[in-house]
Design an enzyme around this catalytic site. Structure first.
Site, PDB file in Angstrom:
ATOM      1  N   GLU A 147      -5.004 -10.310   8.573  1.00 42.97           N
ATOM      2  CA  GLU A 147      -6.435 -10.470   8.314  1.00 42.97           C
ATOM      3  C   GLU A 147      -6.804 -11.576   7.334  1.00 42.97           C
ATOM      4  O   GLU A 147      -7.350 -11.302   6.252  1.00 42.97           O
ATOM      5  CB  GLU A 147      -7.009  -9.143   7.812  1.00 42.97           C
ATOM      6  CG  GLU A 147      -6.851  -8.022   8.808  1.00 42.97           C
ATOM      7  CD  GLU A 147      -7.502  -6.721   8.357  1.00 42.97           C
ATOM      8  OE1 GLU A 147      -7.806  -6.587   7.166  1.00 42.97           O
ATOM      9  OE2 GLU A 147      -7.712  -5.844   9.212  1.00 42.97           O
ATOM     10  N   GLN A 181       0.806  -1.228   0.000  1.00 46.40           N
ATOM     11  CA  GLN A 181       0.000   0.000   0.000  1.00 46.40           C
ATOM     12  C   GLN A 181       0.837   1.275   0.000  1.00 46.40           C
ATOM     13  O   GLN A 181       0.325   2.349  -0.304  1.00 46.40           O
ATOM     14  CB  GLN A 181      -0.951   0.001   1.200  1.00 46.40           C
ATOM     15  CG  GLN A 181      -2.058  -1.033   1.069  1.00 46.40           C
ATOM     16  CD  GLN A 181      -2.919  -1.098   2.313  1.00 46.40           C
ATOM     17  OE1 GLN A 181      -2.594  -1.807   3.248  1.00 46.40           O
ATOM     18  NE2 GLN A 181      -4.005  -0.360   2.335  1.00 46.40           N
TER      19      GLN A 181
HETATM   20  C1  BGC Z   1      -6.225  -3.675   6.251  1.00 52.62           C
HETATM   21  C2  BGC Z   1      -5.534  -2.517   5.580  1.00 52.62           C
HETATM   22  C3  BGC Z   1      -6.552  -1.500   5.103  1.00 52.62           C
HETATM   23  C4  BGC Z   1      -7.363  -1.037   6.292  1.00 52.62           C
HETATM   24  C5  BGC Z   1      -8.403   0.006   5.970  1.00 52.62           C
HETATM   25  C6  BGC Z   1      -7.385  -3.296   7.115  1.00 52.62           C
HETATM   26  O1  BGC Z   1      -8.423  -4.221   6.980  1.00 52.62           O
HETATM   27  O2  BGC Z   1      -5.285  -4.456   6.943  1.00 52.62           O
HETATM   28  O3  BGC Z   1      -4.734  -3.001   4.549  1.00 52.62           O
HETATM   29  O4  BGC Z   1      -5.960  -0.429   4.460  1.00 52.62           O
HETATM   30  O5  BGC Z   1      -8.042  -2.137   6.823  1.00 52.62           O
HETATM   31  O6  BGC Z   1      -9.346  -0.504   5.098  1.00 52.62           O
END
Ligand code: BGC
Length: 463
Positions: free
Chosen positions: A190, A46
């Site tokens: 996650e 990201q």
């Molecule tokens: C994830 C991130 C994401 C963030 C906001 C999390 O579920 O690990 O990669 O940017 O949420 O959506």
């Protein structure tokens, strides 16, 4: 599977409402112990830019109706260019008074083809970890945050039965390459979100909408985590921070509150089932040392898998929001989320519900793992919600700690604005804002930086 209704009663404790005066009066983190971890989080893909993997391929595609996979038609080709601007990220952390930074390493960058190892990329990561340590900031390194090398995707990604071993081999290699600088590891970010988005909603690669494949993918991710833990413990024997332990291994689990919208039994049962699959299944597997995924009428996997037992030194809690569940007994979706009246929402429409963090911390207390909030943040492009969000969620942490829950740290998501997956650059989560049209990609402090600094001063990490 635990009976859904039981899980709801036992697990999700009753909805509560925080008192605004109590939040305002709370001296954030003033009661936390000196070793409390305070910082921010990011993921490799990201922010880094310059990566080529299953996601960069996905970004080029469209749905059958012509809509691009990434809603604003952007890509992570450059992202925040942290591969080159990592020192700016380090300065941003120092200004916050952070003593910890959760960042990712990109599997496809380090192992672009099977068995290869990019020495130059590894050297750059070593430089980053060493600089963080020199600044008194402990790195927590995520090994897998949603992106697969193309050679893994070409074999079927999580449908490939060799994927868990391949990721574990990567983890072992990372353990040997960086273990003298890194003790804190996060194996998988996650697994539940990956499965929900990539295998149920079809919004992320591989773009499937198939409960059977979703359940199989979740089982594969469980195996991967167990094997990765073994590989890390075997290959990282160096205690980098001198606390007597060479590794601290956890996952970052997205925990979402599912509250029934009404007193109707259907809402209650569906909320319980969603909670069970989403929040609970992975943690049951780790607790029981079994790969266990049960979706009634779809799949029933329950096999002993000893590497899972004892595989968590901490539980990483990624908490953002709650869903109010209006359940359906038929049709393609088991529920539709309803809006909570009088609750603010972030730019992506998610309810801001700090009480949910408190409820989750209480729920997962005393399970044998200390809890580390590995992500918590708000999409807020105007910068009008973040300070209050931070204050309210740190109140949730303080209150849980005061009630005896072992919360060892709090990491805000995200340090900087970044590529927000299928939302592209529309989700502004950063403590530091970035204008992605501006070639300098300058990290500009949002108003919440001062709030974060206030917490850091109370904790004693900023003077
Ligand atoms: C994830 C991130 C994401 C963030 C906001 C999390 O579920 O690990 O990669 O940017 O949420 O959506």
């Amino acid at each position: 599977m635990v009976l859904p209704a039981l899980a709801l009663v036992a697990g999700c404790a009753k909805p509560i409402t925080f008192d605004a005066g109590a939040i305002a009066a709370n001296r954030m983190l003033a009661g936390a112990p000196p070793g409390f971890l305070l910082g921010a989080a990011t993921s490799a893909y990201q922010i880094e830019g310059g990566n080529h993997n299953d996601w960069s391929e996905w970004e080029k595609g469209r749905y059958p109706d012509g809509t691009p996979h990434v809603l604003d038609g952007t890509s992570a080709t450059r992202a925040a260019d942290s591969w080159n601007f990592w020192r700016a990220d380090l300065s941003a952390l120092q200004l916050l008074g952070a003593n910890v930074y959760r960042l990712g390493i990109e599997w496809s960058r380090l192992e672009p083809t099977e068995g290869a190892w990019d020495q130059a990329a590894a050297a750059r990561y070593r430089q980053m970890f060493a600089a963080l340590r020199a600044a008194g900031i402990t790195p927590i390194v995520t090994l897998y945050h949603f992106t697969l090398p193309t050679w893994v995707a070409a074999r079927g990604g999580w449908d490939w039965d060799g994927a868990p071993a391949a990721l574990a081999a990567f983890a072992g290699r990372a353990g040997s390459a960086f273990g003298d600088l890194v003790d804190w590891w996060c194996t998988i970010n996650e697994p539940n979100v990956l499965v929900a988005k990539g295998y149920l909603a079809g919004q992320w690669p591989p773009g499937a909408r198939d409960p059977h494949r979703a359940a199989m993918a979740l089982a594969a991710l469980m195996r991967a985590h167990g094997l990765m833990t073994g590989a890390l413990r075997e290959n990282d024997r160096t205690d980098a921070d001198g606390d007597g332990r060479a590794t601290r291994i956890g996952i970052a689990q997205n925990l979402r509150i599912f509250d029934p919208y009404s007193a109707s039994p259907v809402d209650g049962i569906v909320a319980g089932a969603a909670d069970d699959f989403y929040n609970q299944a992975f943690l049951d597997a780790v607790t029981l040392g079994r790969v266990r995924v049960v979706l009634p009428g779809v799949i029933d996997i329950d096999q002993p898998f000893p590497p899972l037992a004892g595989s968590l030194d901490y539980l990483g809690v990624n908490y953002y929001t709650r869903d109010l569940v209006v359940g359906h007994l038929g049709g393609p979706n088991i529920y539709t989320p309803a809006s909570a009246p009088d609750r603010p929402r972030n730019d992506l429409g998610w309810e801001i519900y700090p009480e949910g963090l408190y409820r989750m911390l209480l729920r997962y207390a005393h399970r044998g793992w200390p809890l580390l909030v590995t992500e918590n943040g708000v999409a807020d492009g105007r910068g009008v919600l973040r300070s209050d969000f931070l204050r309210a969620h740190l109140y949730a942490v303080d209150r849980a700690r005061a009630e005896g829950v072992e919360v060892i740290g709090y990491l805000y998501w995200s340090l900087i604005d970044n590529f927000e997956w299928s939302h592209g650059y529309r989700g502004h989560f950063g403590l530091y804002a970035i204008d992605f049209e501006d070639p300098t990609l300058t990290r500009r402090p949002t108003a919440a930086v001062a709030t974060f600094q206030e917490a850091a001063r109370n904790l004693g990490t900023l003077h």
